[in-house]
Scaffold this active site. Structure first.
Site, PDB file in Angstrom:
ATOM      1  N   SER A   1      39.406  51.727  41.595  1.00 21.52           N
ATOM      2  CA  SER A   1      39.302  51.489  40.156  1.00 21.52           C
ATOM      3  C   SER A   1      40.681  51.565  39.508  1.00 21.52           C
ATOM      4  O   SER A   1      41.659  51.956  40.154  1.00 21.52           O
ATOM      5  CB  SER A   1      38.331  52.488  39.517  1.00 21.52           C
ATOM      6  OG  SER A   1      38.748  53.797  39.781  1.00 21.52           O
ATOM      7  N   CYS A   2      40.729  51.197  38.247  1.00 17.55           N
ATOM      8  CA  CYS A   2      41.970  51.135  37.471  1.00 17.55           C
ATOM      9  C   CYS A   2      42.794  52.401  37.672  1.00 17.55           C
ATOM     10  O   CYS A   2      42.233  53.489  37.589  1.00 17.55           O
ATOM     11  CB  CYS A   2      41.626  50.956  35.988  1.00 17.55           C
ATOM     12  SG  CYS A   2      43.041  50.953  34.886  1.00 17.55           S
ATOM     13  N   PRO A   3      44.089  52.316  37.907  1.00 13.92           N
ATOM     14  CA  PRO A   3      44.932  51.112  37.873  1.00 13.92           C
ATOM     15  C   PRO A   3      45.192  50.497  39.253  1.00 13.92           C
ATOM     16  O   PRO A   3      46.021  49.608  39.365  1.00 13.92           O
ATOM     17  CB  PRO A   3      46.249  51.664  37.315  1.00 13.92           C
ATOM     18  CG  PRO A   3      46.363  53.001  37.980  1.00 13.92           C
ATOM     19  CD  PRO A   3      44.936  53.537  38.060  1.00 13.92           C
ATOM     20  N   MET A   4      44.511  50.998  40.302  1.00 10.24           N
ATOM     21  CA  MET A   4      44.931  50.643  41.659  1.00 10.24           C
ATOM     22  C   MET A   4      44.822  49.154  42.018  1.00 10.24           C
ATOM     23  O   MET A   4      45.700  48.647  42.728  1.00 10.24           O
ATOM     24  CB  MET A   4      44.204  51.526  42.691  1.00 10.24           C
ATOM     25  CG  MET A   4      44.530  53.016  42.571  1.00 10.24           C
ATOM     26  SD  MET A   4      46.260  53.412  42.220  1.00 10.24           S
ATOM     27  CE  MET A   4      47.030  52.971  43.765  1.00 10.24           C
TER      28      MET A   4
ATOM     29  N   ASP B   1      35.996  46.246  41.017  1.00  8.39           N
ATOM     30  CA  ASP B   1      36.216  46.742  39.654  1.00  8.39           C
ATOM     31  C   ASP B   1      36.066  45.584  38.658  1.00  8.39           C
ATOM     32  O   ASP B   1      36.861  44.643  38.690  1.00  8.39           O
ATOM     33  CB  ASP B   1      37.633  47.345  39.580  1.00  8.39           C
ATOM     34  CG  ASP B   1      38.035  47.706  38.154  1.00  8.39           C
ATOM     35  OD1 ASP B   1      37.140  47.825  37.296  1.00  8.39           O
ATOM     36  OD2 ASP B   1      39.237  47.873  37.915  1.00  8.39           O
TER      37      ASP B   1
END
Lengths: 149, 81
Positions: free
Chosen positions: B17-20, B44
């Site tokens: 999930s964010c930011p990956m 995501d």
């Protein structure tokens, strides 16, 4: 981009780290000046043990009078840690390491290092110490984006 | 939907999930040479807007296509310089 990180609770550690690493992915030069409890985000030991309190947060499903009982911060922190884990959200330490690898400059405010009696060696490798407000102001003056978190 | 370009590399960030997704996409495009296309597989839902925004604001990459499948979002990013 120049960010100022002033908070050290588990929830407030995320916004500066996510914004910093994402801005680095855009190619921005990023500095994050950590002061007061924001230092704990860069503190290798404390960053793995940041807490969340329901007290003063009316959006959490715990009344303040219950949240203020001994041990309740541990309960709400565990709850949030479990959600972070279930959601495959990166940990605070992982985000710090990722951002450092991407070239984000994390600065630990010298005055608050001394005030909180921290040591330079307490921080992740690569964190800049020995900097003060003038460094932050200079970085903000040169940045396209400035933000206090 | 058919994809009409050669894919040099596939990045699997399903579950992240964010930011990956954006961070990993950036790292993967850094490893490409000019003209090569990266395929990104993500779950995501925010990756659709995020990878679009990242590509639009970042020099040297171009978003070619995004495919919204049932569970997986596919993104195709070309390195342009």
């Amino acid at each position: 981009m120049a960010l100022i990180a002033t908070k050290g609770t588990l929830d407030m550690a995320y916004p500066p780290l996510i914004l910093a690493s994402t801005a680095a992915a855009f190619g921005y030069e990023v500095t994050v000046f950590h002061t007061f409890w924001g230092l704990d985000i860069l503190h290798e030991e404390h960053s793995a043990d940041l807490k969340l309190s329901s007290v003063g947060n009316p959006n959490m499903p715990v009344p303040n009078v219950v949240g203020a009982l001994p041990g309740m911060d541990r309960v709400t922190t565990r709850m949030m840690e479990r959600r972070i884990d279930d959601n495959d959200t990166a940990t605070v330490g992982e985000l710090v390491e990722t951002a450092l690898e991407m070239g984000v400059e994390f600065q630990a405010c010298q005055m608050t290092i001394d005030l909180l009696d921290y040591d330079e060696d307490d921080f992740f490798d690569g964190v800049t110490t020995g900097v003060g407000a003038a460094t932050a102001v200079q970085d903000m003056a040169e940045a396209d984006i400035q933000l206090l978190v | 939907m058919s994809v009409e370009f050669d894919i040099a590399e596939t990045l699997d960030v399903k579950g992240a999930s964010c930011p990956m997704p954006v961070i990993e996409t950036k790292a993967a495009t850094d490893g490409l040479v000019e003209g090569e296309v990266l395929e990104v597989l993500a779950t995501d839902p925010g990756s659709v807007s995020d990878i679009d925004g990242w590509a639009a604001g970042t020099d040297g990459v171009k978003l070619l296509e995004q495919v919204e499948g049932e569970d997986v979002y596919q993104h195709y990013v070309r390195r342009t310089e």
